[in-house]
Design a protein around this motif. Structure first.
Motif, PDB file in Angstrom:
ATOM      1  N   GLY A 196       0.809  -1.214   0.000  1.00  0.00           N
ATOM      2  CA  GLY A 196       0.000   0.000   0.000  1.00  0.00           C
ATOM      3  C   GLY A 196       0.841   1.262   0.000  1.00  0.00           C
ATOM      4  O   GLY A 196       0.500   2.254  -0.656  1.00  0.00           O
ATOM      5  N   ASN A 197       1.952   1.232   0.734  1.00  0.00           N
ATOM      6  CA  ASN A 197       2.857   2.387   0.744  1.00  0.00           C
ATOM      7  C   ASN A 197       3.343   2.720  -0.662  1.00  0.00           C
ATOM      8  O   ASN A 197       3.407   3.884  -1.056  1.00  0.00           O
ATOM      9  N   LEU A 198       3.695   1.684  -1.429  1.00  0.00           N
ATOM     10  CA  LEU A 198       4.207   1.902  -2.776  1.00  0.00           C
ATOM     11  C   LEU A 198       3.093   2.329  -3.737  1.00  0.00           C
ATOM     12  O   LEU A 198       3.298   3.197  -4.589  1.00  0.00           O
ATOM     13  N   LEU A 199       1.910   1.732  -3.596  1.00  0.00           N
ATOM     14  CA  LEU A 199       0.787   2.126  -4.450  1.00  0.00           C
ATOM     15  C   LEU A 199       0.366   3.566  -4.182  1.00  0.00           C
ATOM     16  O   LEU A 199      -0.110   4.263  -5.088  1.00  0.00           O
ATOM     17  N   LEU A 200       0.569   4.017  -2.937  1.00  0.00           N
ATOM     18  CA  LEU A 200       0.177   5.367  -2.561  1.00  0.00           C
ATOM     19  C   LEU A 200       0.944   6.429  -3.345  1.00  0.00           C
ATOM     20  O   LEU A 200       0.504   7.566  -3.465  1.00  0.00           O
ATOM     21  N   ARG A 201       2.091   6.042  -3.899  1.00  0.00           N
ATOM     22  CA  ARG A 201       2.866   6.983  -4.699  1.00  0.00           C
ATOM     23  C   ARG A 201       2.077   7.457  -5.922  1.00  0.00           C
ATOM     24  O   ARG A 201       2.309   8.558  -6.431  1.00  0.00           O
ATOM     25  N   GLY A 202       1.179   6.618  -6.406  1.00  0.00           N
ATOM     26  CA  GLY A 202       0.392   6.979  -7.584  1.00  0.00           C
ATOM     27  C   GLY A 202      -0.692   7.980  -7.304  1.00  0.00           C
ATOM     28  O   GLY A 202      -1.368   8.442  -8.234  1.00  0.00           O
ATOM     29  N   ALA A 203      -0.884   8.346  -6.038  1.00  0.00           N
ATOM     30  CA  ALA A 203      -1.939   9.290  -5.669  1.00  0.00           C
ATOM     31  C   ALA A 203      -1.366  10.592  -5.125  1.00  0.00           C
ATOM     32  O   ALA A 203      -2.011  11.281  -4.342  1.00  0.00           O
ATOM     33  N   ARG A 204      -0.158  10.911  -5.533  1.00  0.00           N
ATOM     34  CA  ARG A 204       0.455  12.149  -5.060  1.00  0.00           C
ATOM     35  C   ARG A 204      -0.306  13.353  -5.602  1.00  0.00           C
ATOM     36  O   ARG A 204      -0.843  13.328  -6.701  1.00  0.00           O
ATOM     37  N   GLY A 205      -0.312  14.396  -4.798  1.00  0.00           N
ATOM     38  CA  GLY A 205      -0.927  15.646  -5.243  1.00  0.00           C
ATOM     39  C   GLY A 205      -2.396  15.781  -4.894  1.00  0.00           C
ATOM     40  O   GLY A 205      -2.996  16.824  -5.164  1.00  0.00           O
ATOM     41  N   VAL A 206      -3.011  14.756  -4.297  1.00  0.00           N
ATOM     42  CA  VAL A 206      -4.419  14.847  -3.909  1.00  0.00           C
ATOM     43  C   VAL A 206      -4.502  15.130  -2.413  1.00  0.00           C
ATOM     44  O   VAL A 206      -3.599  14.778  -1.654  1.00  0.00           O
ATOM     45  N   PRO A 207      -5.587  15.774  -1.967  1.00  0.00           N
ATOM     46  CA  PRO A 207      -5.733  16.052  -0.527  1.00  0.00           C
ATOM     47  C   PRO A 207      -5.756  14.756   0.284  1.00  0.00           C
ATOM     48  O   PRO A 207      -6.555  13.858   0.006  1.00  0.00           O
ATOM     49  N   MET A 208      -4.878  14.667   1.278  1.00  0.00           N
ATOM     50  CA  MET A 208      -4.737  13.443   2.051  1.00  0.00           C
ATOM     51  C   MET A 208      -6.007  13.086   2.822  1.00  0.00           C
ATOM     52  O   MET A 208      -6.414  11.920   2.861  1.00  0.00           O
ATOM     53  N   PHE A 209      -6.642  14.081   3.428  1.00  0.00           N
ATOM     54  CA  PHE A 209      -7.837  13.789   4.216  1.00  0.00           C
ATOM     55  C   PHE A 209      -8.927  13.202   3.328  1.00  0.00           C
ATOM     56  O   PHE A 209      -9.573  12.213   3.686  1.00  0.00           O
ATOM     57  N   ASP A 210      -9.136  13.813   2.161  1.00  0.00           N
ATOM     58  CA  ASP A 210     -10.152  13.320   1.229  1.00  0.00           C
ATOM     59  C   ASP A 210      -9.813  11.904   0.765  1.00  0.00           C
ATOM     60  O   ASP A 210     -10.682  11.027   0.704  1.00  0.00           O
ATOM     61  N   LEU A 211      -8.543  11.692   0.434  1.00  0.00           N
ATOM     62  CA  LEU A 211      -8.123  10.381  -0.065  1.00  0.00           C
ATOM     63  C   LEU A 211      -8.336   9.299   0.988  1.00  0.00           C
ATOM     64  O   LEU A 211      -8.918   8.237   0.683  1.00  0.00           O
ATOM     65  N   PHE A 212      -7.922   9.552   2.225  1.00  0.00           N
ATOM     66  CA  PHE A 212      -8.036   8.523   3.252  1.00  0.00           C
ATOM     67  C   PHE A 212      -9.495   8.221   3.588  1.00  0.00           C
ATOM     68  O   PHE A 212      -9.847   7.084   3.905  1.00  0.00           O
ATOM     69  N   ALA A 213     -10.361   9.235   3.531  1.00  0.00           N
ATOM     70  CA  ALA A 213     -11.780   8.999   3.776  1.00  0.00           C
ATOM     71  C   ALA A 213     -12.358   8.049   2.730  1.00  0.00           C
ATOM     72  O   ALA A 213     -13.089   7.106   3.061  1.00  0.00           O
TER      73      ALA A 213
END
Length: 291
Positions: A155-172
């Motif tokens: 998951g840590n490595l896949l998370l690299r593909g979601a850079r630049g998006v708001p973290m709070f929104d993404l985690f929700a």
């Protein structure tokens, strides 16, 4: 780092350490599937007010199923089947070992000599812990628990593909993507009637633990951690995560009276030391691409 942000980093580590204890208490009444589903349902409440971040559904689901569903469901299963809380908190943090290893395979990020030393030390600690398996919990429970750091690393490595998006929104939205299949899994594994009975007869203590897991440990703590990683280099922030297994082990010792034999304790300390070496080492080099 600013003093206030240092306090935030320490607070997040304490919250995550105590979350292992809260999970253990809630699992006395709830199945691993149901408890994890409730955790993510609570953390997904902000999805009612925020739109989906600009991330492809395929990537969103892949991150959610590894970083959240796989990591936390296997944690809950291991704890529910007798793996001590303090030991669980140490094993989960071994994700640093697997993250560096998978990054080398997927992205050609060659570990530095110091990181390689840390990997060897942490792996030796895990082997020492494996030598104690079978005395107070089953090999199967420990094997399932090991899925947690593996999923965490992927998951840590896949998370690299979601850079630049708001973290709070993404985690929700990651939580929402995990909550739905987890409820389906709970209904299949436990049956509709037992699931409903568990929900309607949940004690106040378990309900508060689940609220802590979903609202504080998952939603707020991850958002604060993401904000710190946004504002500071990872090398300044990530070492605070080393406090998590110490908090988890200390809290479980106080609340549940957990004690560890010499070999297991030595293995736990060896894993933490190896992780510290990996985390505090310089960033890995990227292997040059061949023609």
């Amino acid at each position: 780092m600013k003093p206030a942000d240092i306090l935030i980093a320490v607070m997040v580590a304490i919250i995550w350490g105590l979350a292992f204890v809260a999970s253990r208490i809630a699992l006395d009444e709830l199945s691993p599937e149901l408890m994890t589903a409730l955790r993510f349902t609570i953390a997904a409440v902000p999805c009612l007010f925020i739109s989906k971040p600009k991330v492809a559904w395929s990537l969103l689901v892949a991150i959610s199923f590894t970083l959240f569903l796989g990591q936390f469901l296997s944690q809950a299963y291991g704890i529910a089947h007798g793996v001590p809380v303090g030991l669980t908190s140490v094993v989960v943090q071994s994700q640093a070992l697997f993250t560096i290893g998978f990054a080398a395979l997927a992205f050609g990020e060659r570990p530095t000599p110091v990181q390689t030393l840390g990997i060897v030390v942490a792996a030796a600690g895990l082997l020492m812990i494996c030598g104690t398996v079978g005395y107070d919990f089953s090999v199967g429970a420990f094997a399932v628990l090991m899925v947690s750091p593996l999923s965490f690393a992927i998951g840590n490595l896949l998370l690299r593909g979601a850079r630049g998006v708001p973290m709070f929104d993404l985690f929700a939205w990651l939580c929402l993507a995990s909550a739905v299949p987890l409820f389906v899994l709970a209904l299949i594994a436990n049956g509709p009637a037992p699931t409903w009975t568990s929900l309607t007869h949940m004690s106040l203590t378990s309900a508060l633990c689940v609220l802590m897991l979903g609202g504080i440990s998952t939603s707020i703590a991850y958002w604060l951690w993401g904000r710190l990683l946004r504002d500071y280099p990872a090398a300044q922030v990530v070492p605070f995560a080393l406090l998590v297994p110490f908090v988890g082990s200390a809290a479980s010792s106080i609340v549940f009276g957990e004690r560890f034999g010499p070999l297991r304790l030595a293995g736990m300390l060896t894993v933490i030391f190896g992780i510290a070496v990996m985390v505090l080492a310089k960033r890995p080099q990227v292997l040059p691409k061949t023609a």
